[in-house]
Design a protein around this motif. Structure first.
Motif, PDB file in Angstrom:
ATOM      1  N   LEU A 173       0.835  -1.191   0.000  1.00 30.55           N
ATOM      2  CA  LEU A 173       0.000   0.000   0.000  1.00 30.55           C
ATOM      3  C   LEU A 173       0.876   1.251   0.000  1.00 30.55           C
ATOM      4  O   LEU A 173       1.892   1.308   0.692  1.00 30.55           O
ATOM      5  N   SER A 174       0.485   2.240  -0.744  1.00 30.91           N
ATOM      6  CA  SER A 174       1.272   3.457  -0.878  1.00 30.91           C
ATOM      7  C   SER A 174       1.489   4.132   0.473  1.00 30.91           C
ATOM      8  O   SER A 174       0.556   4.267   1.275  1.00 30.91           O
ATOM      9  N   ASN A 175       2.743   4.542   0.733  1.00 30.38           N
ATOM     10  CA  ASN A 175       3.121   5.271   1.950  1.00 30.38           C
ATOM     11  C   ASN A 175       2.827   4.486   3.228  1.00 30.38           C
ATOM     12  O   ASN A 175       2.642   5.078   4.294  1.00 30.38           O
ATOM     13  N   SER A 176       2.774   3.154   3.122  1.00 27.67           N
ATOM     14  CA  SER A 176       2.379   2.337   4.266  1.00 27.67           C
ATOM     15  C   SER A 176       3.355   1.190   4.487  1.00 27.67           C
ATOM     16  O   SER A 176       4.078   0.764   3.571  1.00 27.67           O
ATOM     17  N   GLU A 177       3.354   0.697   5.719  1.00 32.94           N
ATOM     18  CA  GLU A 177       4.088  -0.525   6.053  1.00 32.94           C
ATOM     19  C   GLU A 177       3.212  -1.377   6.965  1.00 32.94           C
ATOM     20  O   GLU A 177       2.665  -0.891   7.952  1.00 32.94           O
ATOM     21  N   ILE A 178       3.089  -2.646   6.598  1.00 32.41           N
ATOM     22  CA  ILE A 178       2.379  -3.626   7.421  1.00 32.41           C
ATOM     23  C   ILE A 178       3.401  -4.633   7.917  1.00 32.41           C
ATOM     24  O   ILE A 178       4.178  -5.182   7.124  1.00 32.41           O
ATOM     25  N   HIS A 202       1.500  -4.549  13.337  1.00 29.71           N
ATOM     26  CA  HIS A 202       1.950  -3.156  13.317  1.00 29.71           C
ATOM     27  C   HIS A 202       1.668  -2.573  11.939  1.00 29.71           C
ATOM     28  O   HIS A 202       2.124  -3.088  10.923  1.00 29.71           O
ATOM     29  N   PHE A 203       0.890  -1.491  11.899  1.00 29.82           N
ATOM     30  CA  PHE A 203       0.551  -0.836  10.636  1.00 29.82           C
ATOM     31  C   PHE A 203       0.897   0.639  10.741  1.00 29.82           C
ATOM     32  O   PHE A 203       0.508   1.320  11.697  1.00 29.82           O
ATOM     33  N   SER A 204       1.637   1.145   9.752  1.00 34.65           N
ATOM     34  CA  SER A 204       2.048   2.545   9.754  1.00 34.65           C
ATOM     35  C   SER A 204       1.726   3.186   8.407  1.00 34.65           C
ATOM     36  O   SER A 204       1.968   2.579   7.348  1.00 34.65           O
ATOM     37  N   TYR A 205       1.171   4.406   8.458  1.00 38.63           N
ATOM     38  CA  TYR A 205       0.837   5.146   7.239  1.00 38.63           C
ATOM     39  C   TYR A 205       1.400   6.565   7.350  1.00 38.63           C
ATOM     40  O   TYR A 205       1.158   7.269   8.335  1.00 38.63           O
ATOM     41  N   LYS A 206       2.149   6.957   6.330  1.00 36.74           N
ATOM     42  CA  LYS A 206       2.763   8.287   6.314  1.00 36.74           C
ATOM     43  C   LYS A 206       1.770   9.271   5.703  1.00 36.74           C
ATOM     44  O   LYS A 206       1.528   9.279   4.485  1.00 36.74           O
TER      45      LYS A 206
END
Length: 427
Positions: A173-178, A202-206
């Protein structure tokens, strides 16, 4: 909660995305095993440190000279697979600080410098990147998430904290890390091994170029985490949300912000007393290479019976560098602190001042109190080359109210002064 049996489902999902053209192609590969080895890179370093500790309730001061040696190699990718292997050795260059009796038969006259001599495998893992925009890592590995408040490697100590298990990271996913992880063994910075059953989601979205939102779940099915929390079974889960980063005002100025909240509750038979919250809020201002900020971090208390714990964290940066509160007191912790720092040419400057108090009042020999103490931390580093750094650090903790029900001598936090001189060479 992530388990290894969930991998086929994850693989199927990612394969579908790849077939639809959502994911990019794999990186260029080495042409042979030999090429993968010789085209790899060193993951090695020497870290020489002098640590001085003057502790109020100890007859002698600690003067510790220790050397950390990491020797390792990370191969290039071959058939989407690479291998990283790293050995660690911690050597004591003197014995004027380490109680070889470990306090078993008598109280140590020396303050604790928790850097035991060890020789061990520090990291040994396989990375597989055959699924585009995804990395699967299996083996002994270092893990650092966010600001390492919940999961980290305790990088300051000479011996790292490392995890044995599986980590799957995806950037589809764009700008994301799972990230999903499952770990079954842990080597703490003390060198002690523990069996664990630790899962991460852990899910992170910029949402801005320098700011991100993170949702996380940490699941620790481990009765004995090595912390003296006052409960028989420490198994717990943490569910939280974090906003953190910088917002540019113009090319020179930027706002700094952090807002985080998490809830810790019993898990898999953990004590019913495990029920506490965590919060952090901070605001700051940056100008070119300079910054200053004010933060408040609260590790809540459950009626003085239990307080929010982070046993998998890198604890050294939190509640001051003197490491006086590696276990949160049952009355909880409110840490109000100011941070100031800069990078000027090759110089790195950092300072912090902490005021530490309880989330709920505690009993003292003369009444009730809430202040644990305050701490001043100073650091100055010089980066001679990208590989070589020298650093001076200083921490001074001073106690305020005396923590304890009846005996100040047995339960109080002693005044402590610590200083470090470190030389680091990476190659």
């Amino acid at each position: 909660m992530f388990r290894a049996r969930h991998l086929p489902v994850l693989y199927s999902l990612l394969a579908s995305l790849h077939a639809c053209g959502v994911l990019a192609a794999a990186p260029v590969q080495a042409q042979s095993v030999y090429d993968a080895i010789v085209q790899g890179k060193s993951v090695s370093q020497f870290r020489l440190r002098y640590e001085y500790v003057d502790q109020e309730n100890k007859a002698d001061d600690a003067n510790a000279f220790t050397l950390q040696t990491l020797l390792g190699w990370q191969t290039a990718s071959y058939f989407d697979t690479s291998i990283t292997a790293q050995l660690i050795n911690i050597s004591h260059l003197n014995q004027d600080f380490y109680d070889n009796n470990l306090g078993k038969n008598h109280p140590s006259q020396l303050p604790t410098v928790p850097d035991p001599e060890i020789t061990d495998i520090n990291q040994l893992y396989i990375d597989y990147a055959g699924i585009p925009k995804t990395n699967v890592r299996l083996g002994r590995q270092i893990i650092r998430l966010d600001n390492t408040r919940f999961v980290g490697d305790i990088v300051f100590r000479q011996s790292s904290q490392v995890f044995d298990g599986l980590t799957v990271t995806n950037h589809a996913l764009s700008n994301s890390e799972i990230l999903f992880g499952h770990y079954e063994h842990l080597r703490q910075s003390t060198g002690k091994y523990r069996n664990t059953n630790f899962d991460i989601a852990h899910f992170s979205y910029k949402y801005l170029p320098k700011a991100s939102v993170t949702a996380y779940g940490y699941f620790i099915d481990q009765a004995d985490t090595g912390q003296n929390t006052g409960v028989a079974d420490n198994a717990h889960k943490d569910i939280g949300l974090r906003f953190d980063g910088a917002i540019d005002i113009n090319p020179d100025w930027r706002w700094l912000h952090t807002v985080e909240y998490a809830r810790q509750t019993a898990y898999q038979g953990g004590s019913r007393e495990i029920d506490a919250s965590y919060s952090k809020i901070g605001l700051g201002l940056g100008y070119q290479q300079w910054f200053a900020r004010v933060d408040q971090e609260v590790l809540g208390s459950h009626d003085g019976l239990y307080a929010f714990q982070t046993p998998m964290a890198t604890l050294h940066p939190f509640q001051g560098w003197a490491d006086m509160f590696s276990v949160t007191p049952r009355q909880g912790m409110v840490d109000r602190f100011v941070t100031f720092g800069s990078t000027v040419d090759q110089w790195i400057i950092l300072s912090e001042w902490h005021h530490l108090s309880a989330d709920t009042h505690f009993q003292t020999p003369t009444g009730t109190g809430e202040d644990y103490g305050h701490e001043l931390d100073l650091s100055l580093a010089y980066q001679f080359t990208p590989q070589f750094q020298a650093k001076l650090e200083y921490a001074q903790f001073r106690e305020d109210d005396i923590l304890g029900a009846t005996s100040a001598a047995s339960t109080r936090k002693p005044d402590v002064t610590k200083s470090w001189v470190t030389l680091l060479y990476q190659f």
